[in-house]
Design an enzyme around this catalytic site. Structure first.
Site, PDB file in Angstrom:
ATOM      1  N   CYS A 227      87.599  68.079  82.087  1.00  0.00           N
ATOM      2  CA  CYS A 227      87.637  69.335  81.341  1.00  0.00           C
ATOM      3  C   CYS A 227      88.977  70.008  81.652  1.00  0.00           C
ATOM      4  O   CYS A 227      89.767  69.503  82.452  1.00  0.00           O
ATOM      5  CB  CYS A 227      86.467  70.227  81.753  1.00  0.00           C
ATOM      6  SG  CYS A 227      86.601  70.865  83.446  1.00  0.00           S
TER       7      CYS A 227
ATOM      8  N   HIS B 230      83.594  70.363  90.368  1.00  0.00           N
ATOM      9  CA  HIS B 230      83.597  69.272  89.397  1.00  0.00           C
ATOM     10  C   HIS B 230      84.013  67.993  90.106  1.00  0.00           C
ATOM     11  O   HIS B 230      84.708  68.031  91.130  1.00  0.00           O
ATOM     12  CB  HIS B 230      84.567  69.573  88.255  1.00  0.00           C
ATOM     13  CG  HIS B 230      84.124  70.695  87.376  1.00  0.00           C
ATOM     14  ND1 HIS B 230      84.519  70.800  86.069  1.00  0.00           N
ATOM     15  CD2 HIS B 230      83.315  71.761  87.609  1.00  0.00           C
ATOM     16  CE1 HIS B 230      83.983  71.887  85.524  1.00  0.00           C
ATOM     17  NE2 HIS B 230      83.250  72.487  86.451  1.00  0.00           N
TER      18      HIS B 230
ATOM     19  N   CYS C 202      89.694  70.666  85.374  1.00  0.00           N
ATOM     20  CA  CYS C 202      90.050  69.467  86.141  1.00  0.00           C
ATOM     21  C   CYS C 202      91.439  68.953  85.781  1.00  0.00           C
ATOM     22  O   CYS C 202      92.172  68.489  86.657  1.00  0.00           O
ATOM     23  CB  CYS C 202      88.987  68.396  85.935  1.00  0.00           C
ATOM     24  SG  CYS C 202      87.393  68.936  86.610  1.00  0.00           S
TER      25      CYS C 202
ATOM     26  N   GLU D 254      86.221  65.662  89.653  1.00  0.00           N
ATOM     27  CA  GLU D 254      87.644  65.445  89.890  1.00  0.00           C
ATOM     28  C   GLU D 254      88.176  66.363  90.977  1.00  0.00           C
ATOM     29  O   GLU D 254      88.980  65.957  91.813  1.00  0.00           O
ATOM     30  CB  GLU D 254      88.432  65.660  88.583  1.00  0.00           C
ATOM     31  CG  GLU D 254      88.027  64.731  87.464  1.00  0.00           C
ATOM     32  CD  GLU D 254      86.873  65.238  86.604  1.00  0.00           C
ATOM     33  OE1 GLU D 254      86.715  64.745  85.481  1.00  0.00           O
ATOM     34  OE2 GLU D 254      86.108  66.125  87.050  1.00  0.00           O
TER      35      GLU D 254
END
Length: 159
Positions: free
Chosen positions: A87, A57, A90, A59
């Protein structure tokens, strides 16, 4: 708007720019920027598809870059700026990395309107893994504690 706020806005604009650049290259619209001491420590965009990695992801990629370049200490207390609200994965990664401030541009409801509904990820961590839809089995092995005991033994100062 104070200096800190204007700095955050500048870094948020950079996150959005990175996100748009990634979308133009066929990626999905999520990016992250790790900022510490007024400078960018790491950047990333969602690479799940490109890397075939469900943890890549935006991040997390930004945190990986920041820690690889500057170390964990530089990231502790830093700010994570995301083009879209993180999310649960993260948010947890940011907590474990010691991030002191999380800033996001588009919130989870905005992302959901564009087909990225990850709101269910937040409640997952509120449940005991025994109740998850994936089977979780805890094995009772006599040697299960051995690696932890080894670690303690190896980590003790020697005189």
């Amino acid at each position: 708007m104070g200096t800190h706020d204007s700095e955050l806005m500048g870094f948020a604009h950079e996150a959005i720019r990175l996100s748009r650049e990634h979308v133009a290259q066929g990626g999905i619209p999520f990016s992250g920027v790790v900022v510490g001491a007024g400078r960018i420590l790491g950047t990333g965009f969602n690479r799940v598809r490109e890397d075939n990695d469900p943890t890549a992801h935006a991040e997390v990629v930004a945190l990986r870059q920041a820690t690889a370049r500057h170390g964990m200490r530089a990231v502790a207390g830093a700010t994570l700026i995301a083009s879209g609200e993180p999310c649960a994965l993260c948010y947890v990664a940011a907590r474990f990395a010691g991030i002191g401030h999380i800033v996001h541009a588009a919130d989870r409801r905005t992302a959901a309107r564009y087909g990225f509904d990850y709101t269910g990820s937040y409640s997952l961590f509120a449940e005991d893994p025994e109740h998850w839809p994936v089977k979780v089995t805890a094995l009772q092995l006599p040697e299960a504690e051995a690696p932890f005991q080894d670690f303690l033994t190896m980590s003790r100062p020697r005189h």
